[in-house]
Design a protein around this motif. Structure first.
Motif: not given
Length: 721
Positions: A6-11, A204-206, A226-230
Motif C-alpha cells: 500500500t505505501p507505493v500507492a500512497l506515495a 490519465r491516471l486514477d 492504480a489505473a493509467a491510460s494513454w
C-alpha cells in the motif's frame, strides 16, 4: 508470492500532481451542483444513450429489444456507492453478497453467479463467480446490466444476465483533476487526473486506496487500485489507447458467516435464526487471510474507416493471484452453548488470460432499407492452476461470545506450502455477427449470432485415478443468438419482443471443471422469451421500463435417480418474472425513482443425494433467490447547492437450501444522503447506510448466514479543479 504494498500507492497519490501539472495544457473543468440521488434504470433523457454492453451496433436503449440498466458515473457519485456490488442496488431484481468464499455471489432473474456473466470492460475471465470480487468504485466509469441470456455477445456463462463493469480511461473530454478524502467507517484517499499532451495525446491516471468497511472482529479490509491510460492519435480517424490497471485487496481474519441456532434435536430452527449476541463475532483463525492481486493490460485500436464504417480491436491480458488461509465453517453444538469450528482451506489460484477481440461495423442499405452490420472474432487463452488443501476437521469447540484465539498453521492437518492440484487450459475461438434492419412503419428487426469452439484440457498434478486421469480433453461447439423486434409507437415510446439463447457449463465453471463434471456432458442450453416496453413521459421529465420474461435452462448436472453414484445431464431449471423501473423529476426540487421485480424461479427436474437416498427437488426454488426485490428513492433539493435523499430497499424471503426446508424472512434497509456544493471546486457528502441498524442476512445457508453490514456513516470531500 506477489505483493503490492500500500505505501507505493500512497506515495503515488502524494506525488502525482507535480508531473501532471507540468504537462498540463489549457483546458476546462466542468463544475455542477451535485445531488445525492439513488437512480435506478435509466435517467430521464438517457433512453437515447448507446451502451456498449447490449450490442456492437451502437444502437440506443430505445432501439434495443432487451431490458438494459445503466448506472453512470454521476449516479455512482450521487448514491455514494463504495464498490461495484453497492452499485448493483440500482438494478431491478439483483441481490448479492460479497463473502470471500463466494465473492461473486450475485443473483439475477432466478439464477446465480455460475449462470451470470460478470465482465470487466466487456471481457469475461471465464471464472466470474470467484474472480468478480467487488472493486472499489473510484476507478469505475459505469456499470451496464442486461437481463437474460447474452451468450451471443460474450460467450458461455450468461443465461441469467450479464453485468459489465466499465472502468475509466483517457478520453477527449478535456483536462480534469478530481481528488477525494473520505472518512467514517471506510476511509478513502483518491485522485483522478487527465491532461492533454501534445497534438491530441491524452494521459490519465486514477489512484485510490481504502481501508475499513469490515465490521466484524479482526483486521480491516485494505485495498488499492492504480489505473493509467494513454490515448494517442495515429492518423485521421485512427486512435490507440493503452490501458494498465492494478487492483489489490487484502482482508485479514475475513468473516465467513454466523452460525444458525438449533433446537433440542440439533436441527436448524426455521425460519433461520441467530443469537443476537453473536453479531459481529468472528470465529475464523486470527491469522486468516484472503488476498487478491489483479493486473489488466489492454491495447485498444479504434479506426473510423468511413462515416458508416468502424473497426475496433482489443488485445488484452489478465493476471490474477488469489490466496485463502482460513477455517470457514462454524456450527452450534451442546444446545447452542458452544461453537464447533471445521473446514480449513489453504487455497491458491494462479490465473492468466490472453485475448484478442476484433469488430467491424458498417451501416448500409439492404433492399432500400437501412441495415447496420457488425461482425468479428473473439479469441482467448485461459490458464488457471489451483493449489488446494482442504481439511474437514472438526478442530475443537469454543465459547460463542468470546471465541478462543486459534492460528491457521496450528490447525491439525494443515501444512505450509502450495502443492498444485490441477491446471485448466481453456482455448476459445468465436465468430459473431449482428444486424439491425429498419423495416418501416416503426418496426426494426435486430438479430445476433455467435459460434464458439471451446477446447478444454485439464492436467491433473495429483494421484491418477479412474475418476481423475492424468489428462482430460474435451471440446464444445455452442451456437447462441438473439432475435428481436422493436416497434416504435411514438418517438417517446417503444415496445419489443425477443427470443435469445445461452450456453452454460453443466455445473461449476470451465476454468475449474474436471473429468467428473464434464466427461459425459455438453454445455447446458438456455433460452428466454421477453416482452417489454420503455419510454419517456411528462415531456421527457420521466422514463419507465417494463419487462416480462420466461427463461429455461436444460441439461443441468443431477444425480441419476436410479444410481446415486452417477451424475447425468438431464436437470432443468426455469424462471419467469416481471421487472419495472422508472424515474420522474416533476420539478427542479424533487426527483423520485424506483424499481420492483417479481421472480418465480424453480427446478423443473432436479435430483440430489441425501445420505444414501436420491431426492427429487422438482418444483422447489433455488437457494438465495428472492421472489421480490424492490427499491425507491426520493430526493429533495431545497437550495441550489443542497440535496437531501432517502432511499429504501427490500429483498424478500429466500430459501437456504434446495430442499426448501429452511428460509429467511428477507430484509428492508433505509439509507439517507446529503450533498452540499460549497463552491465550484469543493463539494461535501454524507451518507448513512442501514439507518435502523437492521440485522439481516445478505445470503443464507444450511449452517451459516452471511450477515450484511450494520448501520454505517461516511463523509467525503471532493475537489475538482
Amino acid at each position: 508470492m506477489r505483493t503490492h504494498p500500500t505505501p507505493v500507492a500512497l506515495a503515488m497519490l502524494a506525488l502525482v500532481h507535480v508531473p501532471f501539472s507540468a504537462l498540463a495544457q489549457s483546458g476546462t473543468v466542468a463544475s455542477a451542483a451535485s445531488q445525492t440521488v439513488l437512480v435506478t434504470g435509466t435517467a430521464p433523457g438517457q433512453l437515447d444513450a448507446r451502451p456498449s454492453s447490449t450490442s456492437r451496433l451502437g444502437i440506443s436503449l430505445r432501439e434495443t429489444p432487451a431490458t438494459v440498466h445503466v448506472v453512470d458515473r454521476a449516479q455512482i457519485d450521487a448514491t455514494g456507492a463504495l464498490d461495484t456490488q453497492q452499485i448493483l442496488e440500482s438494478i431491478p431484481g439483483v441481490s448479492f453478497s460479497a463473502q470471500p468464499g463466494a465473492p461473486g455471489s450475485v443473483f439475477y432473474r432466478g439464477f446465480g453467479s455460475a449462470s451470470l456473466g460478470q465482465l470487466h470492460n466487456g471481457i469475461s475471465v471465464q471464472y466470474d463467480a470467484i474472480a468478480a470480487r467487488p472493486v472499489d468504485s473510484w476507478i469505475v466509469d459505469r456499470v451496464e446490466a442486461i437481463g437474460g441470456p447474452s451468450s451471443f455477445l460474450n460467450g458461455s456463462g450468461a443465461v441469467g444476465g450479464s453485468i459489465n463493469v466499465i472502468t475509466k480511461i483517457a478520453d477527449a473530454s478535456g483536462d480534469l483533476t478530481h481528488a477525494r478524502l473520505g472518512l467514517g467507517d471506510q476511509k478513502q484517499l483518491a485522485l483522478s487526473a487527465q491532461r492533454g499532451v501534445g497534438s491530441g495525446h491524452v494521459l490519465r491516471l486514477d489512484l485510490n486506496t481504502t481501508r475499513g468497511a469490515v465490521w466484524t472482529q479482526g483486521d480491516d479490509r485494505k485495498t488499492w487500485q492504480a489505473a493509467a491510460s494513454w490515448l494517442a492519435p495515429l492518423a485521421a480517424g485512427l486512435t490507440h489507447t493503452l490501458s494498465l490497471e492494478k487492483q489489490h485487496e487484502r482482508v485479514d481474519q475475513p468473516y465467513w458467516g454466523t452460525p444458525l441456532l438449533r433446537d433440542a434435536a440439533n436441527a436448524v430452527l426455521n425460519p433461520v435464526q441467530i443469537d443476537p449476541r453473536t453479531v459481529g463475532v468472528n470465529y475464523n483463525v486470527v491469522d486468516g487471510r484472503y488476498q487478491q492481486d489483479v493486473t489488466w493490460a489492454r491495447s485498444i485500436l479504434n479506426w473510423q474507416l468511413a462515416p458508416a464504417t468502424r473497426l475496433t480491436h482489443t488485445l488484452y491480458h489478465y493476471d490474477a493471484l488469489r490466496d485463502y488461509e482460513n477455517v470457514e465453517v462454524y456450527t452450534f453444538v451442546a444446545n447452542n452453548a458452544q461453537v464447533e469450528r471445521s473446514s480449513a482451506l489453504l487455497q491458491r489460484h494462479d490465473q492468466q488470460v490472453w485475448g484478442s477481440r476484433g469488430e467491424l461495423s458498417h451501416g448500409t442499405q439492404l433492399a432500400n432499407l437501412r441495415s447496420d452490420f457488425a461482425v468479428g472474432w473473439d479469441w482467448s487463452y485461459n490458464r488457471q492452476t489451483r493449489f488446494p488443501l482442504s481439511v474437514n476437521g472438526p478442530f475443537g469447540r469454543t465459547d460463542p461470545y468470546a471465541p478462543s484465539d486459534t492460528f491457521f498453521y496450528q490447525t491439525p492437518g494443515v501444512v505450509p506450502g502450495h502443492v498444485p492440484g490441477a491446471t485448466n487450459l481453456l482455448h476459445t475461438l468465436a465468430l459473431f455477427a449482428e444486424n439491425r434492419t429498419v423495416l418501416g412503419s416503426g418496426f426494426s428487426l435486430i438479430s445476433g449470432v455467435r459460434a464458439d469452439r471451446i477446447d478444454l484440457e485439464v492436467r491433473n498434478h495429483r494421484a491418477v485415478t479412474a475418476t481423475n486421469p492424468a489428462q482430460f480433453n474435451t471440446r464444445f461447439t455452442p451456437t447462441t443468438g438473439r432475435l428481436g423486434l422493436v416497434k416504435e409507437l411514438s418517438p417517446a415510446w417503444q415496445v419489443y419482443a425477443q427470443f435469445s439463447t445461452a450456453a452454460d457449463p453443466p455445473s461449476g465453471v470451465l476454468a475449474t471443471a474436471g473429468f467428473a463434471a464434464l466427461r459425459d456432458f455438453d454445455l447446458t442450453r438456455g433460452r428466454q422469451v421477453e416482452l417489454g416496453t420503455k419510454g419517456s413521459f411528462d415531456n421527457g421529465r420521466g422514463d419507465a421500463t417494463l419487462a416480462l420474461y420466461d427463461i429455461t435452462r436444460k441439461n443441468l448436472s443431477m444425480t441419476d435417480p436410479a444410481d446415486r453414484s452417477r451424475v447425468i445431464p438431464i436437470g432443468q431449471q426455469s424462471s419467469r418474472g416481471i421487472e419495472l423501473s422508472g424515474r420522474w423529476r416533476p420539478s427542479a426540487q424533487w426527483q423520485f425513482s424506483g424499481h420492483a421485480s417479481y421472480t418465480e424461479a424453480q427446478f423443473d427436474q432436479f435430483v440430489e443425494t441425501v445420505g444414501t437416498q436420491t431426492v427429487s427437488r422438482a418444483g422447489n426454488t433455488p437457494a438465495n433467490t428472492p421472489a421480490w426485490v424492490a427499491g425507491a428513492t426520493a430526493t429533495w433539493q431545497p437550495l441550489p447547492a443542497l440535496s437531501l435523499a432517502m432511499d429504501l430497499r427490500h429483498v424478500g424471503r429466500r430459501y437456504a437450501n434446495t430442499a426448501n426446508t429452511l428460509y429467511d424472512s428477507g430484509y428492508r434497509l433505509i439509507g439517507l444522503g446529503a450533498s452540499w456544493q460549497v463552491n465550484d471546486q469543493l463539494s461535501l457528502r454524507a451518507r448513512v447506510n442501514n439507518l435502523t441498524d437492521e440485522t439481516y442476512a445478505a445470503t443464507v445457508g444450511n449452517n451459516l448466514v452471511y450477515l450484511g453490514a450494520p448501520r454505517s456513516v461516511s463523509v467525503s470531500a471532493d475537489w475538482k479543479y
